[in-house]
Design a protein around this motif. Structure first.
Motif, PDB file in Angstrom:
ATOM      1  N   ASP A   1       0.815  -1.206   0.000  1.00  0.00           N
ATOM      2  CA  ASP A   1       0.000   0.000   0.000  1.00  0.00           C
ATOM      3  C   ASP A   1       0.854   1.264   0.000  1.00  0.00           C
ATOM      4  O   ASP A   1       0.491   2.282  -0.591  1.00  0.00           O
ATOM      5  N   GLN A   2       2.001   1.208   0.666  1.00  0.00           N
ATOM      6  CA  GLN A   2       2.888   2.367   0.712  1.00  0.00           C
ATOM      7  C   GLN A   2       3.351   2.759  -0.690  1.00  0.00           C
ATOM      8  O   GLN A   2       3.511   3.945  -0.997  1.00  0.00           O
TER       9      GLN A   2
ATOM     10  N   TYR B   1       3.412   6.461  -2.962  1.00  0.00           N
ATOM     11  CA  TYR B   1       4.519   6.975  -3.780  1.00  0.00           C
ATOM     12  C   TYR B   1       4.040   7.287  -5.188  1.00  0.00           C
ATOM     13  O   TYR B   1       4.348   8.350  -5.743  1.00  0.00           O
TER      14      TYR B   1
ATOM     15  N   SER C   1      -2.072  -3.091  -5.090  1.00  0.00           N
ATOM     16  CA  SER C   1      -1.149  -3.463  -4.015  1.00  0.00           C
ATOM     17  C   SER C   1      -1.110  -4.973  -3.817  1.00  0.00           C
ATOM     18  O   SER C   1      -2.144  -5.638  -3.762  1.00  0.00           O
TER      19      SER C   1
ATOM     20  N   GLU D   1       0.087  -6.209  -1.054  1.00  0.00           N
ATOM     21  CA  GLU D   1       0.295  -6.339   0.386  1.00  0.00           C
ATOM     22  C   GLU D   1      -0.409  -7.566   0.962  1.00  0.00           C
ATOM     23  O   GLU D   1       0.103  -8.213   1.878  1.00  0.00           O
TER      24      GLU D   1
ATOM     25  N   TYR E   1       9.344   0.422  -4.843  1.00  0.00           N
ATOM     26  CA  TYR E   1       8.068   0.887  -5.369  1.00  0.00           C
ATOM     27  C   TYR E   1       7.814   0.400  -6.798  1.00  0.00           C
ATOM     28  O   TYR E   1       6.792   0.711  -7.399  1.00  0.00           O
TER      29      TYR E   1
END
Length: 324
Positions: free
Chosen positions: A87-88, A92, A130, A132, A152
């Motif tokens: 998710d991070q 970005y 994502s 994740e 990323y």
């Protein structure tokens, strides 16, 4: 018989240089093969993927100069997803798209995953998804020499969405002929429309899903630049491909029969709503005729076209894809 997941998705562009700029310098994918459409060698066929061009990571484009704009509608491959680590990474990318003025939506949940929808310079419908929560097919390895930090970077293909007039017909082909399993569903972004159906194959997960959206309210899509030509599914080898050819024939779908694309072997067929599927082998791979460290830098031609290189190159506009 199950597929290993998605193999590649092939789309249309009218401008190869801008396409190359967007998918390498903005999205950070690697051009793993600069070749031509083997059925019409007057046009480029560009393959983008992870650092080695592994199956399941590739988005490819046929260049058709002067191609009209796509008119969106049903009976189409209406969205290509690209996987990122977590998710991070989406945060970005949202910031990156804002800085580079790339058309995009807000981060939103779809099918239980965080996603970020966006479009390329020709309106190609794309989405970052994502990984994740992914527990299925593993992703690839992002290209280390691109402009995007590795943590990323794009890992490969995520779910592909089909928009069709009659979802039941396409769902029947996916489950009864192609061996997909219905995994679930999630709400359409358009009020009053049926839920989008989720189907998976093989190990499942982000790299092995097809989503089917029924939209009886839309006209048929008129393909142009920014549209998708076909979606390909993965098998290990030619032996497995021949088993699938037998099954497709038993189901009485008109098809191409086995085709040798040199970098892989494949079969093409259409389902009742007109979606074009390809079934493709994992090998021989894109390093069959180029050093792995120099993929995509020169025009690569399969052996049966090599004798026509001079004529083919004369019809193509120069496209500089060498590093540096």
């Amino acid at each position: 018989m199950e597929f290993k997941g998605l193999h590649h998705v092939s789309a249309l562009t009218a401008r190869a240089p801008h396409n190359y700029e967007f998918y390498t310098n903005i999205l950070g994918m690697r051009l793993v093969k600069k070749t031509v459409n083997q059925d019409d060698p007057s046009m480029y066929h560009l393959f983008y993927g992870d650092e080695k061009g592994n199956s399941g990571t590739e988005v490819t484009f046929f260049e058709i100069p002067m191609l009209a704009q796509n008119h969106e509608g049903t009976n189409s491959i209406s969205a290509i997803s690209l996987r990122v680590q977590n998710d991070q990474a989406l945060a970005y990318w949202k910031q990156r798209f804002e800085e580079l003025e790339i058309e995009h939506e807000e981060i939103a949940e779809r099918a239980g995953r965080a996603t970020l929808a966006f479009r390329d310079f020709e309106g190609q419908r794309l989405m970052l998804v994502s990984d994740e929560k992914n527990e299925g097919v593993e992703g690839g390895i992002p290209w280390g020499k691109g402009p995007v930090p590795a943590e990323y970077g794009i890992l490969g293909l995520g779910p592909v969405k089909l928009t069709v007039r009659y979802a039941e017909a396409t769902a029947g082909v996916l489950t009864d002929v192609l061996g997909f399993r219905k995994k679930g569903q999630y709400p359409s972004a358009v009020a009053g429309q049926p839920d989008i159906l989720v189907f998976e194959t093989g190990e499942g997960g982000t790299g092995a899903e097809i989503h089917v959206e029924e939209r009886a309210d839309l006209p048929p899509e008129r393909p142009g630049r920014g549209s998708v030509h076909h979606v390909a599914l993965r098998v290990d080898n030619e032996e497995q491909l021949r088993e699938w050819i037998e099954r497709i024939n038993e189901a009485a779908f008109p098809n191409s029969g086995l085709i040798d694309r040199f970098y892989f072997r494949s079969l093409y067929f259409r389902e009742p709503n007109g979606i074009l599927f390809e079934i493709a082998t994992d090998g021989p791979g894109f390093d069959a005729d180029e050093d792995i460290h120099h993929l995509g830098e020169s025009l690569a031609l399969p052996p049966f076209l090599e004798s026509r290189r001079e004529q083919i190159e004369a019809k193509l506009k120069a496209l500089d894809t060498k590093l540096g």
